[in-house]
Design a protein around this motif. Structure first.
Motif, PDB file in Angstrom:
ATOM      1  N   GLY A 194      37.858  15.870  -0.030  1.00 48.84           N
ATOM      2  CA  GLY A 194      38.793  16.932   0.331  1.00 48.84           C
ATOM      3  C   GLY A 194      39.924  17.097  -0.664  1.00 48.84           C
ATOM      4  N   HIS A 195      40.649  18.194  -0.519  1.00 50.13           N
ATOM      5  CA  HIS A 195      41.786  18.499  -1.391  1.00 50.13           C
ATOM      6  C   HIS A 195      42.849  17.394  -1.312  1.00 50.13           C
ATOM      7  CE1 HIS A 195      40.036  22.398  -1.826  1.00 50.13           C
ATOM      8  NE2 HIS A 195      40.397  22.853  -0.639  1.00 50.13           N
ATOM      9  N   ASN A 196      43.511  17.141  -2.424  1.00 48.13           N
ATOM     10  CA  ASN A 196      44.646  16.212  -2.529  1.00 48.13           C
ATOM     11  C   ASN A 196      44.293  14.765  -2.205  1.00 48.13           C
ATOM     12  OD1 ASN A 196      46.428  18.492  -3.000  1.00 48.13           O
ATOM     13  ND2 ASN A 196      46.193  18.903  -0.818  1.00 48.13           N
ATOM     14  N   ALA A 197      43.019  14.409  -2.218  1.00 47.35           N
ATOM     15  CA  ALA A 197      42.621  13.023  -1.958  1.00 47.35           C
ATOM     16  C   ALA A 197      42.819  12.189  -3.223  1.00 47.35           C
ATOM     17  CB  ALA A 197      41.164  12.962  -1.511  1.00 47.35           C
ATOM     18  N   VAL A 198      42.986  10.893  -3.028  1.00 46.37           N
ATOM     19  CA  VAL A 198      43.073   9.933  -4.128  1.00 46.37           C
ATOM     20  C   VAL A 198      41.955   8.920  -3.916  1.00 46.37           C
ATOM     21  CG1 VAL A 198      44.472   8.149  -5.227  1.00 46.37           C
ATOM     22  CG2 VAL A 198      45.568  10.227  -4.356  1.00 46.37           C
ATOM     23  N   ILE A 199      41.162   8.713  -4.955  1.00 49.38           N
ATOM     24  CA  ILE A 199      40.067   7.741  -4.895  1.00 49.38           C
ATOM     25  C   ILE A 199      40.491   6.539  -5.736  1.00 49.38           C
ATOM     26  CG2 ILE A 199      37.624   7.337  -5.284  1.00 49.38           C
ATOM     27  CD1 ILE A 199      38.241   9.643  -3.288  1.00 49.38           C
ATOM     28  N   ALA A 200      40.627   5.381  -5.089  1.00 53.57           N
ATOM     29  CA  ALA A 200      41.117   4.178  -5.776  1.00 53.57           C
ATOM     30  C   ALA A 200      40.124   3.704  -6.836  1.00 53.57           C
ATOM     31  CB  ALA A 200      41.359   3.066  -4.757  1.00 53.57           C
ATOM     32  N   ALA A 201      40.659   3.105  -7.876  1.00 55.42           N
ATOM     33  CA  ALA A 201      39.854   2.598  -8.988  1.00 55.42           C
ATOM     34  C   ALA A 201      38.770   1.644  -8.481  1.00 55.42           C
ATOM     35  CB  ALA A 201      40.745   1.884  -9.997  1.00 55.42           C
ATOM     36  N   GLY A 202      37.600   1.745  -9.074  1.00 53.45           N
ATOM     37  CA  GLY A 202      36.501   0.842  -8.756  1.00 53.45           C
ATOM     38  C   GLY A 202      35.748   1.177  -7.484  1.00 53.45           C
ATOM     39  N   SER A 203      36.075   2.259  -6.817  1.00 57.59           N
ATOM     40  CA  SER A 203      35.420   2.609  -5.559  1.00 57.59           C
ATOM     41  C   SER A 203      34.037   3.199  -5.797  1.00 57.59           C
ATOM     42  CB  SER A 203      36.246   3.636  -4.783  1.00 57.59           C
ATOM     43  OG  SER A 203      37.474   3.092  -4.380  1.00 57.59           O
ATOM     44  N   VAL A 204      33.158   3.001  -4.823  1.00 55.84           N
ATOM     45  CA  VAL A 204      31.868   3.676  -4.765  1.00 55.84           C
ATOM     46  C   VAL A 204      31.966   4.626  -3.577  1.00 55.84           C
ATOM     47  CG1 VAL A 204      29.386   3.436  -4.451  1.00 55.84           C
ATOM     48  CG2 VAL A 204      30.653   1.711  -5.758  1.00 55.84           C
ATOM     49  N   VAL A 205      31.782   5.923  -3.829  1.00 54.10           N
ATOM     50  CA  VAL A 205      32.043   6.940  -2.811  1.00 54.10           C
ATOM     51  C   VAL A 205      30.748   7.633  -2.420  1.00 54.10           C
ATOM     52  CG1 VAL A 205      33.413   8.964  -2.213  1.00 54.10           C
ATOM     53  CG2 VAL A 205      34.287   7.334  -3.895  1.00 54.10           C
ATOM     54  N   LYS A 206      30.478   7.668  -1.110  1.00 54.69           N
ATOM     55  CA  LYS A 206      29.356   8.430  -0.566  1.00 54.69           C
ATOM     56  C   LYS A 206      29.769   8.898   0.817  1.00 54.69           C
ATOM     57  CE  LYS A 206      24.457   8.383   0.544  1.00 54.69           C
ATOM     58  NZ  LYS A 206      23.983   9.546  -0.174  1.00 54.69           N
ATOM     59  N   GLY A 230      40.329   7.521  -9.682  1.00 52.28           N
ATOM     60  CA  GLY A 230      40.704   6.394 -10.522  1.00 52.28           C
ATOM     61  C   GLY A 230      39.574   5.899 -11.416  1.00 52.28           C
ATOM     62  N   SER A 231      39.901   4.978 -12.296  1.00 57.24           N
ATOM     63  CA  SER A 231      38.952   4.422 -13.267  1.00 57.24           C
ATOM     64  C   SER A 231      37.774   3.729 -12.592  1.00 57.24           C
ATOM     65  CB  SER A 231      39.652   3.388 -14.151  1.00 57.24           C
ATOM     66  OG  SER A 231      40.635   4.000 -14.920  1.00 57.24           O
ATOM     67  N   ASN A 232      36.624   3.819 -13.241  1.00 56.34           N
ATOM     68  CA  ASN A 232      35.412   3.098 -12.850  1.00 56.34           C
ATOM     69  C   ASN A 232      34.911   3.456 -11.456  1.00 56.34           C
ATOM     70  OD1 ASN A 232      35.332   1.566 -15.325  1.00 56.34           O
ATOM     71  ND2 ASN A 232      37.126   0.505 -14.510  1.00 56.34           N
ATOM     72  N   VAL A 233      35.135   4.665 -11.021  1.00 53.98           N
ATOM     73  CA  VAL A 233      34.635   5.131  -9.728  1.00 53.98           C
ATOM     74  C   VAL A 233      33.217   5.655  -9.909  1.00 53.98           C
ATOM     75  CG1 VAL A 233      34.916   6.953  -7.975  1.00 53.98           C
ATOM     76  CG2 VAL A 233      36.891   5.628  -8.741  1.00 53.98           C
ATOM     77  N   VAL A 234      32.366   5.430  -8.909  1.00 53.93           N
ATOM     78  CA  VAL A 234      31.021   5.989  -8.865  1.00 53.93           C
ATOM     79  C   VAL A 234      30.956   6.904  -7.646  1.00 53.93           C
ATOM     80  CG1 VAL A 234      28.559   5.487  -8.630  1.00 53.93           C
ATOM     81  CG2 VAL A 234      30.009   3.959  -9.975  1.00 53.93           C
ATOM     82  N   ILE A 235      30.584   8.153  -7.866  1.00 51.48           N
ATOM     83  CA  ILE A 235      30.461   9.124  -6.777  1.00 51.48           C
ATOM     84  C   ILE A 235      28.987   9.485  -6.653  1.00 51.48           C
ATOM     85  CG2 ILE A 235      31.136  11.396  -5.924  1.00 51.48           C
ATOM     86  CD1 ILE A 235      33.721  11.091  -7.574  1.00 51.48           C
ATOM     87  N   LEU A 236      28.433   9.263  -5.460  1.00 44.42           N
ATOM     88  CA  LEU A 236      27.001   9.435  -5.219  1.00 44.42           C
ATOM     89  C   LEU A 236      26.708  10.760  -4.529  1.00 44.42           C
ATOM     90  CD1 LEU A 236      26.335   5.800  -3.997  1.00 44.42           C
ATOM     91  CD2 LEU A 236      25.947   6.730  -6.286  1.00 44.42           C
ATOM     92  N   LYS A 293      42.116  15.451 -11.546  1.00 42.88           N
ATOM     93  CA  LYS A 293      42.248  14.521 -12.669  1.00 42.88           C
ATOM     94  C   LYS A 293      41.251  13.388 -12.465  1.00 42.88           C
ATOM     95  CE  LYS A 293      45.956  16.778 -13.972  1.00 42.88           C
ATOM     96  NZ  LYS A 293      45.598  18.168 -13.909  1.00 42.88           N
ATOM     97  N   ILE A 294      40.465  13.101 -13.506  1.00 39.38           N
ATOM     98  CA  ILE A 294      39.448  12.060 -13.437  1.00 39.38           C
ATOM     99  C   ILE A 294      39.744  11.034 -14.516  1.00 39.38           C
ATOM    100  CG2 ILE A 294      36.982  11.568 -13.603  1.00 39.38           C
ATOM    101  CD1 ILE A 294      36.438  14.402 -12.597  1.00 39.38           C
ATOM    102  N   ALA A 295      39.908   9.769 -14.118  1.00 41.70           N
ATOM    103  CA  ALA A 295      40.254   8.678 -15.032  1.00 41.70           C
ATOM    104  C   ALA A 295      39.015   8.230 -15.826  1.00 41.70           C
ATOM    105  CB  ALA A 295      40.837   7.512 -14.224  1.00 41.70           C
ATOM    106  N   PRO A 296      39.177   7.287 -16.759  1.00 41.49           N
ATOM    107  CA  PRO A 296      38.051   6.847 -17.593  1.00 41.49           C
ATOM    108  C   PRO A 296      36.929   6.180 -16.799  1.00 41.49           C
ATOM    109  CG  PRO A 296      40.127   6.118 -18.547  1.00 41.49           C
ATOM    110  CD  PRO A 296      40.442   6.670 -17.187  1.00 41.49           C
ATOM    111  N   ASN A 297      35.728   6.283 -17.353  1.00 41.32           N
ATOM    112  CA  ASN A 297      34.541   5.564 -16.894  1.00 41.32           C
ATOM    113  C   ASN A 297      34.068   5.959 -15.500  1.00 41.32           C
ATOM    114  OD1 ASN A 297      34.623   3.984 -19.321  1.00 41.32           O
ATOM    115  ND2 ASN A 297      36.283   2.839 -18.365  1.00 41.32           N
ATOM    116  N   VAL A 298      34.280   7.189 -15.108  1.00 39.64           N
ATOM    117  CA  VAL A 298      33.819   7.672 -13.807  1.00 39.64           C
ATOM    118  C   VAL A 298      32.408   8.220 -13.968  1.00 39.64           C
ATOM    119  CG1 VAL A 298      34.191   9.438 -12.021  1.00 39.64           C
ATOM    120  CG2 VAL A 298      36.126   8.127 -12.935  1.00 39.64           C
TER     121      VAL A 298
END
Length: 183
Positions: A142-154, A130-136, A94-99
Motif C-alpha cells: 500500500g501507499h506510504n508503506a516502509v519495508i524494513a531491510a532484509g525482509s521477504v515480502v509476499k 530497504g536494502s536486500n528486500v525480496v518481493i515475491l 524509493k528502492i534501496a540497494p540489492n532489492v
C-alpha cells in the motif's frame, strides 16, 4: 546537472530507441551498467518522468509482461526486477540497494503446461523499500508503506505501515546435525 546524470539520460534514451515498440517513457536516467532487457514483442515497459535508476540495475521483461515505473521513482544500485505478468511501482517510491522483485515462480512441480507460475507485484506511491528486500509474486504494498531491510515480502502490506520480518537466530550444534542426517 552533472556529467554522470547527463550520461544516464542519454543511456535512457538509447534503451528507449533500442526497444521503441516496447518502452514508453518521458525523460529518465539509467546509470552505468544498468540494463533493460525485453525478450518478447508483447512485453511492455512504461517509465515515468524523472525516474532515476542507479548502477548495475537489471530489468527483464518477457512474455506479455508489463513493467510500470511511476514518475520520480528512485531505484538504487544492484536492483533486479523480473517481470512476466505485471510489476507496478508507484510514483515517488524509493528502492534501496540489492532489492529483488519477481512476479513469478518456477513451476518445479510441473503442474499445468507452463514452466512459470505468474502473479503480480503492485507497489503503491511514496513507498520506501530497504536494502536486500525480496518481493515475491502476488504482493500488494500500500501507499506510504516502509519495508524494513532484509525482509521477504509476499501478500498484502497495508498502506501507512512498517513491514518487517521477525528474525530469530538459531544455532544447531554439529552433533545434532549429524543425528538429524543419520535418521
Amino acid at each position: 546537472m552533472n556529467f554522470s546524470q547527463l550520461i544516464g539520460f542519454i543511456r535512457g534514451l538509447f534503451y528507449k530507441l533500442l526497444f521503441f515498440k516496447n518502452i514508453r517513457s518521458s525523460i529518465f536516467s539509467l546509470q552505468s551498467n544498468s540494463k533493460i532487457e525485453v525478450f518478447n514483442k508483447m512485453a511492455r515497459v512504461t517509465i515515468g518522468e524523472f525516474a532515476f535508476i542507479r548502477k548495475n540495475a537489471s530489468f527483464r521483461v518477457d512474455l506479455d509482461g508489463e513493467l510500470i515505473i511511476g514518475e520520480k521513482v528512485f531505484i538504487n544500485d544492484n536492483c533486479n526486477i523480473n517481470c512476466v505478468k505485471k510489476v507496478s511501482i508507484g510514483r515517488n517510491t524509493k528502492i534501496a540497494p540489492n532489492v529483488c522483485i519477481n512476479d513469478h515462480d518456477h513451476n518445479y512441480k510441473n503442474e499445468g503446461d507452463s514452466h512459470l507460475i505468474k502473479g503480480e507485484v503492485i507497489i503503491g506511491e511514496n513507498v520506501w523499500i530497504g536494502s536486500n528486500v525480496v518481493i515475491l509474486k502476488d504482493t500488494v504494498i500500500g501507499h506510504n508503506a516502509v519495508i524494513a531491510a532484509g525482509s521477504v515480502v509476499k501478500g498484502h502490506v497495508p498502506s501507512n505501515t512498517l513491514y518487517l520480518n521477525k528474525r530469530e537466530s538459531k544455532y544447531i550444534s554439529h552433533s545434532k546435525l549429524n543425528e538429524v542426517k543419520s535418521s
